[in-house]
Design a protein around this motif. Structure first.
Motif, PDB file in Angstrom:
ATOM      1  N   LEU A 117      -6.717   6.495   7.006  1.00 47.94           N
ATOM      2  CA  LEU A 117      -5.559   7.388   6.951  1.00 47.94           C
ATOM      3  C   LEU A 117      -4.267   6.584   6.869  1.00 47.94           C
ATOM      4  CD1 LEU A 117      -5.238  10.464   6.935  1.00 47.94           C
ATOM      5  CD2 LEU A 117      -4.842  10.352   9.393  1.00 47.94           C
ATOM      6  N   ALA A 118      -4.175   5.500   7.655  1.00 47.42           N
ATOM      7  CA  ALA A 118      -2.980   4.640   7.635  1.00 47.42           C
ATOM      8  C   ALA A 118      -2.788   4.006   6.266  1.00 47.42           C
ATOM      9  CB  ALA A 118      -3.085   3.560   8.707  1.00 47.42           C
ATOM     10  N   VAL A 119      -3.868   3.676   5.594  1.00 50.90           N
ATOM     11  CA  VAL A 119      -3.793   3.077   4.258  1.00 50.90           C
ATOM     12  C   VAL A 119      -3.475   4.141   3.202  1.00 50.90           C
ATOM     13  CG1 VAL A 119      -5.186   1.967   2.458  1.00 50.90           C
ATOM     14  CG2 VAL A 119      -5.263   1.114   4.817  1.00 50.90           C
ATOM     15  N   SER A 120      -4.136   5.296   3.292  1.00 44.35           N
ATOM     16  CA  SER A 120      -3.973   6.321   2.253  1.00 44.35           C
ATOM     17  C   SER A 120      -2.596   6.981   2.256  1.00 44.35           C
ATOM     18  CB  SER A 120      -5.062   7.388   2.369  1.00 44.35           C
ATOM     19  OG  SER A 120      -4.947   8.102   3.571  1.00 44.35           O
ATOM     20  N   GLY A 130      -2.989  -5.239   7.923  1.00 46.52           N
ATOM     21  CA  GLY A 130      -2.663  -6.577   8.386  1.00 46.52           C
ATOM     22  C   GLY A 130      -2.869  -6.730   9.875  1.00 46.52           C
ATOM     23  N   MET A 131      -2.596  -5.674  10.614  1.00 45.56           N
ATOM     24  CA  MET A 131      -2.723  -5.711  12.062  1.00 45.56           C
ATOM     25  C   MET A 131      -2.967  -4.300  12.575  1.00 45.56           C
ATOM     26  SD  MET A 131       0.035  -6.798  14.952  1.00 45.56           S
ATOM     27  CE  MET A 131       0.719  -5.156  15.047  1.00 45.56           C
ATOM     28  N   ASN A 155       8.983   1.833   6.720  1.00 50.74           N
ATOM     29  CA  ASN A 155       8.406   1.587   5.404  1.00 50.74           C
ATOM     30  C   ASN A 155       9.316   0.647   4.620  1.00 50.74           C
ATOM     31  OD1 ASN A 155       6.781   1.694   3.184  1.00 50.74           O
ATOM     32  ND2 ASN A 155       7.167   3.846   2.723  1.00 50.74           N
ATOM     33  N   ARG A 156       8.902  -0.603   4.531  1.00 53.56           N
ATOM     34  CA  ARG A 156       9.657  -1.615   3.793  1.00 53.56           C
ATOM     35  C   ARG A 156       8.998  -1.869   2.451  1.00 53.56           C
ATOM     36  NH1 ARG A 156      10.413  -5.770   8.862  1.00 53.56           N
ATOM     37  NH2 ARG A 156      11.285  -4.205  10.264  1.00 53.56           N
ATOM     38  N   GLU A 157       9.611  -2.732   1.661  1.00 54.84           N
ATOM     39  CA  GLU A 157       9.089  -3.003   0.324  1.00 54.84           C
ATOM     40  C   GLU A 157       7.691  -3.610   0.356  1.00 54.84           C
ATOM     41  OE1 GLU A 157      10.318  -5.597  -3.572  1.00 54.84           O
ATOM     42  OE2 GLU A 157      11.918  -4.743  -2.341  1.00 54.84           O
ATOM     43  N   ASP A 158       7.420  -4.502   1.311  1.00 53.38           N
ATOM     44  CA  ASP A 158       6.143  -5.209   1.336  1.00 53.38           C
ATOM     45  C   ASP A 158       5.186  -4.772   2.443  1.00 53.38           C
ATOM     46  OD1 ASP A 158       7.710  -6.261   3.382  1.00 53.38           O
ATOM     47  OD2 ASP A 158       6.850  -8.269   3.201  1.00 53.38           O
ATOM     48  N   ARG A 159       5.657  -3.981   3.401  1.00 55.50           N
ATOM     49  CA  ARG A 159       4.808  -3.564   4.513  1.00 55.50           C
ATOM     50  C   ARG A 159       5.293  -2.255   5.109  1.00 55.50           C
ATOM     51  NH1 ARG A 159       5.517  -8.318   8.599  1.00 55.50           N
ATOM     52  NH2 ARG A 159       5.803  -9.374   6.640  1.00 55.50           N
ATOM     53  N   ALA A 160       4.406  -1.635   5.883  1.00 50.19           N
ATOM     54  CA  ALA A 160       4.765  -0.398   6.581  1.00 50.19           C
ATOM     55  C   ALA A 160       4.106  -0.392   7.960  1.00 50.19           C
ATOM     56  CB  ALA A 160       4.303   0.822   5.783  1.00 50.19           C
ATOM     57  N   HIS A 161       4.757   0.269   8.889  1.00 50.93           N
ATOM     58  CA  HIS A 161       4.210   0.482  10.227  1.00 50.93           C
ATOM     59  C   HIS A 161       3.806   1.955  10.307  1.00 50.93           C
ATOM     60  CE1 HIS A 161       5.645  -3.339  12.080  1.00 50.93           C
ATOM     61  NE2 HIS A 161       6.378  -3.309  10.981  1.00 50.93           N
ATOM     62  N   VAL A 180       0.483  -2.301   7.718  1.00 50.03           N
ATOM     63  CA  VAL A 180      -0.209  -2.412   6.441  1.00 50.03           C
ATOM     64  C   VAL A 180       0.694  -3.115   5.430  1.00 50.03           C
ATOM     65  CG1 VAL A 180      -1.718  -0.421   6.830  1.00 50.03           C
ATOM     66  CG2 VAL A 180       0.468  -0.079   5.696  1.00 50.03           C
ATOM     67  N   PHE A 181       0.077  -3.964   4.628  1.00 49.02           N
ATOM     68  CA  PHE A 181       0.812  -4.688   3.584  1.00 49.02           C
ATOM     69  C   PHE A 181       0.515  -4.032   2.252  1.00 49.02           C
ATOM     70  CE2 PHE A 181       0.276  -7.619   7.074  1.00 49.02           C
ATOM     71  CZ  PHE A 181       1.567  -8.123   7.200  1.00 49.02           C
ATOM     72  N   LYS A 182       1.518  -4.048   1.367  1.00 51.66           N
ATOM     73  CA  LYS A 182       1.348  -3.320   0.111  1.00 51.66           C
ATOM     74  C   LYS A 182       1.897  -4.092  -1.080  1.00 51.66           C
ATOM     75  CE  LYS A 182       5.486  -0.675   1.233  1.00 51.66           C
ATOM     76  NZ  LYS A 182       6.119   0.632   1.250  1.00 51.66           N
ATOM     77  N   ASN A 183       1.304  -3.808  -2.234  1.00 52.17           N
ATOM     78  CA  ASN A 183       1.770  -4.264  -3.545  1.00 52.17           C
ATOM     79  C   ASN A 183       1.975  -3.028  -4.385  1.00 52.17           C
ATOM     80  OD1 ASN A 183       1.702  -6.998  -3.148  1.00 52.17           O
ATOM     81  ND2 ASN A 183      -0.351  -7.248  -3.986  1.00 52.17           N
TER      82      ASN A 183
END
Length: 184
Positions: A117-120, A130-131, A155-161, A180-183
């Protein structure tokens, strides 16, 4: 609870299912003080599908929005999805989720529901955990229904809490904070 006539009960049933579509026939029967069979007959008369069909309809609508996972990778049924904001899923604990001797759910299933859910909930092509800082607050038993809610905190450009809370009814059974880290 006061007595209702059939027409009045059916109107109230229809309104209740509109606001709380994931109530079981058993929960509805208890709420209205009638038998499960009466609820099933009322639903049939009103053209309201059974719980599984209602869940399936909502889930199919939401799965198309997910970019970071395939349908088969989301653990549980995706009930609500507002990308980069919040997501809600449901998982019914079946025999495949529990220890055979104790009939208590294995923790990795609760974690998997929360993690997926955190990823989707993140709107990106690639999202990786990531953690995770997690806490199990009570055991979950065979037949219980888990409702997980993920809320994006930062929610930042490269990661989110993302904070995820899982409940059975009103009881919190799992809490997790995920980075979570994102591209894109």
């Amino acid at each position: 609870m006061r007595a209702r006539n059939k027409k009045q009960r059916q109107q109230e049933l229809s309104a209740l299912i509109e606001t709380e579509p994931f109530m079981t026939d058993e929960e509805l029967a208890e709420r209205f003080g009638v038998s499960v069979q009466t609820i099933r007959l009322d639903r049939l008369a009103l053209g309201i599908p059974e719980l599984r069909e209602r869940i399936k309809k909502v889930a199919e609508h939401n799965y198309g929005k997910v970019r970071s996972l395939e349908l088969s990778e989301v653990i549980g049924e995706l009930l609500e999805l507002d990308l980069n904001r919040l997501a809600i899923s449901m998982l019914e604990i079946g025999p495949e989720h529990v220890f055979s001797r104790t009939r208590i759910a294995r923790g990795h299933h609760l974690f998997a529901q929360a993690n997926s859910l955190a990823v989707s909930v993140i709107d990106a092509e690639v999202v990786l955990t990531g953690m995770a800082d997690v806490r199990f607050t009570r055991q979950v038993k065979l037949g219980e229904r888990l409702i997980s809610k993920a809320v994006v905190q930062d929610n930042r450009e490269d990661r989110a809490h993302v904070n995820v809370t899982t409940k059975v009814g009103d009881d919190i059974v799992f809490e997790g904070q995920f980075v979570v880290f994102k591209n894109k």
